[in-house]
Design a protein around this motif. Sequence first.
Motif, PDB file in Angstrom:
ATOM      1  N   ALA A  53       0.830  -1.205   0.000  1.00 22.52           N
ATOM      2  CA  ALA A  53       0.000   0.000   0.000  1.00 22.52           C
ATOM      3  C   ALA A  53       0.866   1.258   0.000  1.00 22.52           C
ATOM      4  CB  ALA A  53      -0.929   0.003   1.215  1.00 22.52           C
ATOM      5  N   LEU A  54       1.981   1.220   0.720  1.00 25.58           N
ATOM      6  CA  LEU A  54       2.892   2.362   0.749  1.00 25.58           C
ATOM      7  C   LEU A  54       3.562   2.572  -0.608  1.00 25.58           C
ATOM      8  CD1 LEU A  54       4.573   1.927   4.255  1.00 25.58           C
ATOM      9  CD2 LEU A  54       2.905   3.663   3.572  1.00 25.58           C
ATOM     10  N   ILE A  55       3.926   1.475  -1.268  1.00 24.38           N
ATOM     11  CA  ILE A  55       4.513   1.573  -2.605  1.00 24.38           C
ATOM     12  C   ILE A  55       3.500   2.176  -3.581  1.00 24.38           C
ATOM     13  CG2 ILE A  55       5.381   0.245  -4.566  1.00 24.38           C
ATOM     14  CD1 ILE A  55       6.578  -1.729  -2.536  1.00 24.38           C
ATOM     15  N   ALA A  56       2.257   1.702  -3.509  1.00 24.83           N
ATOM     16  CA  ALA A  56       1.201   2.225  -4.382  1.00 24.83           C
ATOM     17  C   ALA A  56       0.966   3.704  -4.110  1.00 24.83           C
ATOM     18  CB  ALA A  56      -0.082   1.436  -4.175  1.00 24.83           C
ATOM     19  N   ARG A  57       0.965   4.083  -2.851  1.00 29.24           N
ATOM     20  CA  ARG A  57       0.765   5.500  -2.494  1.00 29.24           C
ATOM     21  C   ARG A  57       1.920   6.350  -3.006  1.00 29.24           C
ATOM     22  NH1 ARG A  57      -0.656   6.530   3.643  1.00 29.24           N
ATOM     23  NH2 ARG A  57      -2.367   5.190   2.939  1.00 29.24           N
ATOM     24  N   PHE A  58       3.137   5.831  -2.894  1.00 27.51           N
ATOM     25  CA  PHE A  58       4.307   6.565  -3.377  1.00 27.51           C
ATOM     26  C   PHE A  58       4.232   6.772  -4.892  1.00 27.51           C
ATOM     27  CE2 PHE A  58       8.662   6.536  -5.108  1.00 27.51           C
ATOM     28  CZ  PHE A  58       9.176   7.653  -4.458  1.00 27.51           C
ATOM     29  N   TYR A  59       3.837   5.734  -5.616  1.00 23.28           N
ATOM     30  CA  TYR A  59       3.688   5.820  -7.077  1.00 23.28           C
ATOM     31  C   TYR A  59       2.679   6.900  -7.459  1.00 23.28           C
ATOM     32  CZ  TYR A  59       0.945   4.526 -11.216  1.00 23.28           C
ATOM     33  OH  TYR A  59       0.185   4.552 -12.368  1.00 23.28           O
ATOM     34  N   VAL A  60       1.525   6.901  -6.800  1.00 19.46           N
ATOM     35  CA  VAL A  60       0.499   7.903  -7.096  1.00 19.46           C
ATOM     36  C   VAL A  60       1.007   9.298  -6.764  1.00 19.46           C
ATOM     37  CG1 VAL A  60      -1.810   8.726  -6.475  1.00 19.46           C
ATOM     38  CG2 VAL A  60      -1.409   6.276  -6.801  1.00 19.46           C
ATOM     39  N   TRP A  61       1.705   9.418  -5.645  1.00 18.56           N
ATOM     40  CA  TRP A  61       2.229  10.721  -5.217  1.00 18.56           C
ATOM     41  C   TRP A  61       3.219  11.278  -6.241  1.00 18.56           C
ATOM     42  CZ3 TRP A  61       7.402  11.488  -3.070  1.00 18.56           C
ATOM     43  CH2 TRP A  61       7.615  12.811  -2.621  1.00 18.56           C
ATOM     44  N   VAL A  62       4.118  10.439  -6.726  1.00 21.08           N
ATOM     45  CA  VAL A  62       5.132  10.888  -7.686  1.00 21.08           C
ATOM     46  C   VAL A  62       4.493  11.292  -9.011  1.00 21.08           C
ATOM     47  CG1 VAL A  62       7.088  10.133  -9.098  1.00 21.08           C
ATOM     48  CG2 VAL A  62       7.023   9.585  -6.657  1.00 21.08           C
ATOM     49  N   ILE A  63       3.620  10.444  -9.537  1.00 22.72           N
ATOM     50  CA  ILE A  63       3.038  10.702 -10.853  1.00 22.72           C
ATOM     51  C   ILE A  63       2.126  11.929 -10.818  1.00 22.72           C
ATOM     52  CG2 ILE A  63       1.525   9.791 -12.659  1.00 22.72           C
ATOM     53  CD1 ILE A  63       4.286   8.502 -12.585  1.00 22.72           C
ATOM     54  N   ARG A  64       1.308  12.040  -9.789  1.00 21.70           N
ATOM     55  CA  ARG A  64       0.394  13.184  -9.709  1.00 21.70           C
ATOM     56  C   ARG A  64       1.114  14.486  -9.383  1.00 21.70           C
ATOM     57  NH1 ARG A  64      -4.476  12.523  -6.000  1.00 21.70           N
ATOM     58  NH2 ARG A  64      -5.344  14.109  -7.360  1.00 21.70           N
ATOM     59  N   GLY A  65       2.308  14.373  -8.819  1.00 27.93           N
ATOM     60  CA  GLY A  65       3.033  15.573  -8.415  1.00 27.93           C
ATOM     61  C   GLY A  65       4.047  16.079  -9.415  1.00 27.93           C
ATOM     62  N   THR A  66       4.170  15.393 -10.566  1.00 29.82           N
ATOM     63  CA  THR A  66       5.119  15.823 -11.590  1.00 29.82           C
ATOM     64  C   THR A  66       4.416  15.989 -12.935  1.00 29.82           C
ATOM     65  OG1 THR A  66       5.705  13.497 -12.015  1.00 29.82           O
ATOM     66  CG2 THR A  66       7.098  14.721 -10.474  1.00 29.82           C
ATOM     67  N   PRO A  67       4.893  16.907 -13.771  1.00 31.01           N
ATOM     68  CA  PRO A  67       4.240  17.130 -15.075  1.00 31.01           C
ATOM     69  C   PRO A  67       4.360  15.922 -15.998  1.00 31.01           C
ATOM     70  CG  PRO A  67       5.657  18.977 -14.485  1.00 31.01           C
ATOM     71  CD  PRO A  67       5.978  17.869 -13.536  1.00 31.01           C
ATOM     72  N   LEU A  68       3.323  15.693 -16.770  1.00 27.60           N
ATOM     73  CA  LEU A  68       3.321  14.587 -17.718  1.00 27.60           C
ATOM     74  C   LEU A  68       4.456  14.721 -18.728  1.00 27.60           C
ATOM     75  CD1 LEU A  68       2.155  12.085 -19.088  1.00 27.60           C
ATOM     76  CD2 LEU A  68       0.424  13.545 -20.157  1.00 27.60           C
TER      77      LEU A  68
END
Length: 226
Positions: A53-68
């Motif tokens: 769950a922490l890995i999944a949260r980290f992935y979402v945090w990184v992708i949503r927090g950086t420009p496409l």
Amino acid sequence: MPHWLQLMSDSLPTLLWAGVKFTIPLTLLSFALGLMLGLVTAVTRLFGPRPLALIARFYVWVIRGTPLLVQLFVIFYGLPSIGILLDAFPAALIGFTLNIGAYSSEIIRAVISSVPKGQWEAAYSIGMSWSQAMRRTILPQAARVAVPPLSNTFISLIKDTSLAAAITVPELFQAAQRIVATTYEPLILYIEAALIYLVLSSVLSALQVRLERRFARYGGMMEASR
């Protein structure tokens, strides 16, 4: 025929072919793969063991927090520095899939959480396992709520694919750029590309409305049957 109209007429087949060959496949594949990734991510965050769950949260945090666009550059131009070489289309597909996966996971997580706990209890009371309850009871109800935001995500994606031009994918927008390089008519060509995106978005928006109405009727029938 006016010059601008002749130019648009001559360039239209090239732009449409680029859309059919690259833009639409990139959109459909990215959305389908991203949706599956989003479902896995959402379920992992809601029900998975804490480390996952922490890995999944980290992935979402990184992708949503950086420009496409930055994500695409990292994949296409950055990874070769560590020996990972990708062609433009696969690199774009990976980038868009990761991006859609992160955003759709938040939508899916929210709609699954919105299903009343009584639905879980009712499923368990008739002998369903967790996977059966999720597949037969929870996800069908969540899907009805998820249609509008996921449809908006899909419509946004077809416009965002224009960013793939920055990593040399010969999609619709890059086709327009190539024609501009030979005709020196950026205003006319970019307006034409914008109109094509507008038509695609309008068609998808109309389909979204019909899909929402169909799910609304289905939801009404389900409520009436209870």
